[in-house]
Design a protein around this motif. Structure first.
Motif, mmCIF file in Angstrom:
data_model
loop_
_atom_site.group_PDB
_atom_site.id
_atom_site.type_symbol
_atom_site.label_atom_id
_atom_site.label_comp_id
_atom_site.label_asym_id
_atom_site.label_seq_id
_atom_site.Cartn_x
_atom_site.Cartn_y
_atom_site.Cartn_z
ATOM 1 N N LYS A 126 1.295 6.726 -6.917
ATOM 2 C CA LYS A 126 0.168 7.594 -7.243
ATOM 3 C C LYS A 126 0.535 9.056 -7.038
ATOM 4 O O LYS A 126 0.213 9.926 -7.867
ATOM 5 C CB LYS A 126 -1.036 7.229 -6.389
ATOM 6 N N LYS A 127 1.208 9.330 -5.939
ATOM 7 C CA LYS A 127 1.628 10.700 -5.627
ATOM 8 C C LYS A 127 2.549 11.253 -6.704
ATOM 9 O O LYS A 127 2.480 12.447 -7.052
ATOM 10 C CB LYS A 127 2.328 10.725 -4.273
ATOM 11 N N LEU A 163 2.143 1.802 -3.444
ATOM 12 C CA LEU A 163 1.089 2.301 -4.340
ATOM 13 C C LEU A 163 0.828 3.782 -4.096
ATOM 14 O O LEU A 163 0.605 4.553 -5.044
ATOM 15 C CB LEU A 163 -0.196 1.497 -4.132
ATOM 16 N N GLU A 164 0.860 4.185 -2.856
ATOM 17 C CA GLU A 164 0.632 5.601 -2.528
ATOM 18 C C GLU A 164 1.724 6.489 -3.110
ATOM 19 O O GLU A 164 1.441 7.578 -3.638
ATOM 20 C CB GLU A 164 0.564 5.766 -1.005
ATOM 21 N N GLN A 165 2.967 6.032 -3.032
ATOM 22 C CA GLN A 165 4.074 6.815 -3.577
ATOM 23 C C GLN A 165 4.001 6.894 -5.105
ATOM 24 O O GLN A 165 4.277 7.945 -5.693
ATOM 25 C CB GLN A 165 5.410 6.215 -3.146
ATOM 26 N N ASP A 189 -5.580 1.944 -9.710
ATOM 27 C CA ASP A 189 -4.565 2.985 -9.904
ATOM 28 C C ASP A 189 -3.958 2.956 -11.309
ATOM 29 O O ASP A 189 -3.102 3.793 -11.625
ATOM 30 C CB ASP A 189 -3.450 2.830 -8.860
ATOM 31 N N ALA A 248 9.505 1.128 -0.138
ATOM 32 C CA ALA A 248 8.542 2.235 -0.167
ATOM 33 C C ALA A 248 9.217 3.575 0.086
ATOM 34 O O ALA A 248 8.899 4.581 -0.567
ATOM 35 C CB ALA A 248 7.433 1.993 0.860
ATOM 36 N N ILE A 269 0.817 -1.217 0.000
ATOM 37 C CA ILE A 269 0.000 0.000 0.000
ATOM 38 C C ILE A 269 0.853 1.270 0.000
ATOM 39 O O ILE A 269 0.603 2.196 -0.796
ATOM 40 C CB ILE A 269 -0.978 -0.004 1.188
ATOM 41 N N PRO A 270 1.865 1.395 0.865
ATOM 42 C CA PRO A 270 2.719 2.594 0.804
ATOM 43 C C PRO A 270 3.406 2.775 -0.551
ATOM 44 O O PRO A 270 3.582 3.917 -1.006
ATOM 45 C CB PRO A 270 3.753 2.350 1.908
ATOM 46 N N LYS A 279 2.637 10.150 -9.830
ATOM 47 C CA LYS A 279 2.001 9.956 -11.130
ATOM 48 C C LYS A 279 2.807 9.008 -12.024
ATOM 49 O O LYS A 279 3.052 9.281 -13.203
ATOM 50 C CB LYS A 279 1.800 11.301 -11.830
ATOM 51 N N GLN A 295 -6.845 -2.405 -5.787
ATOM 52 C CA GLN A 295 -6.251 -1.068 -5.743
ATOM 53 C C GLN A 295 -5.198 -0.896 -6.826
ATOM 54 O O GLN A 295 -5.090 0.176 -7.440
ATOM 55 C CB GLN A 295 -5.633 -0.807 -4.368
#
Length: 252
Positions: free
Chosen positions: A79-80, A75-77, A107, A217, A72-73, A82, A103
């Protein structure tokens, strides 16, 4: 001693047929039904580990076979920043963590097959390999709603048998040209250096999103920012492979 070939190349557009003469005998590439099949003179399918690109294109790939904390972290990075990447996931992991798979798809990332049990294919019988790939394929398709077309054999181990079996199952085997060695947990700075210092256009970079890779991450933002400063753009493996030049090398 057995030999196999790894090809650096990209899938070609439908209808395109290329015949390339190289190394002593003809190497034939052809497209059938939109899929690129690459053969040596003895009809052994090939694996892709890098493309030959004039532009600074690069692909981040993540292997996941266990755990639910680190994905998850990452994926968040992504996404942040792009950035779209390719995730090679095991079927057993996909069944255990459908919400993370969903997810990944949401994404916009690409999903590839990492096998079901995450066992070394080169030590398995042909029928065992085939069943493992199919079982993983069905598990991923059920959870992700997509049918993976790229296969990364567990631990990256493959031989002529694996290549031939994968091709018959309409899979393209994907290796890597640059190992971040994040699985060693050598420190965030070292992971960044392993990628950024040695990156070349067309590289397929190996990273991990399993819980065993504890520092990945944290390294992702610096990997992305450093490569962007060097002029690199990020693509999924399929995007990277599309319309590339072809380059081959013999691996002993």
């Amino acid at each position: 001693m057995n030999f196999f070939w790894i090809w650096n190349g990209k899938r070609l557009k439908q209808g395109l047929v290329i015949v390339v003469a190289a190394f002593f005998t003809a190497i034939i590439l052809f497209v059938e039904g939109g899929e690129l099949a690459v053969f040596t003179s003895n009809d052994v399918p090939l694996a892709i580990d890098q493309v030959k690109s004039k532009d600074k294109r690069i692909a981040l790939t993540f292997d996941i076979s266990w755990g639910e904390v680190k994905a998850i972290p990452i994926l968040e990075q992504l996404k942040k920043n792009k950035v779209k990447a390719s995730f090679f996931i095991s079927g057993a992991w996909a069944e255990r963590h459908p919400e993370i798979v969903e997810q990944i798809v949401k994404d916009g990332h690409e999903i590839g097959n990492l096998g079901y049990k995450y066992e070394n294919y080169t030590t398995m019988e042909n029928e065992e390999i085939r069943k493992d790939i199919i079982r993983s394929h069905e598990a991923i398709k059920k959870v992700a709603g997509t049918q993976p077309e790229l296969l990364r054999p567990p631990n990256g181990n493959f031989d002529k048998r694996v290549l031939t079996l994968s091709d018959k199952m309409n899979y393209t085997v994907i290796h890597w040209s640059l190992d971040s060695e994040d699985w060693r947990n050598p420190g965030m700075e070292t992971i960044v250096e392993n990628v950024a210092n040695d990156a070349d256009p067309g590289d397929i970079i190996l990273l991990h999103a399993s819980d065993s890779a504890k520092q990945t991450a944290d390294a992702i933002p610096n990997i992305i920012s450093t490569l962007k400063k060097k002029g690199y753009n990020f693509y999924t493996v399929s995007e990277l492979v599309s319309n590339a030049d072809i380059k081959s090398k013999e691996i002993k």
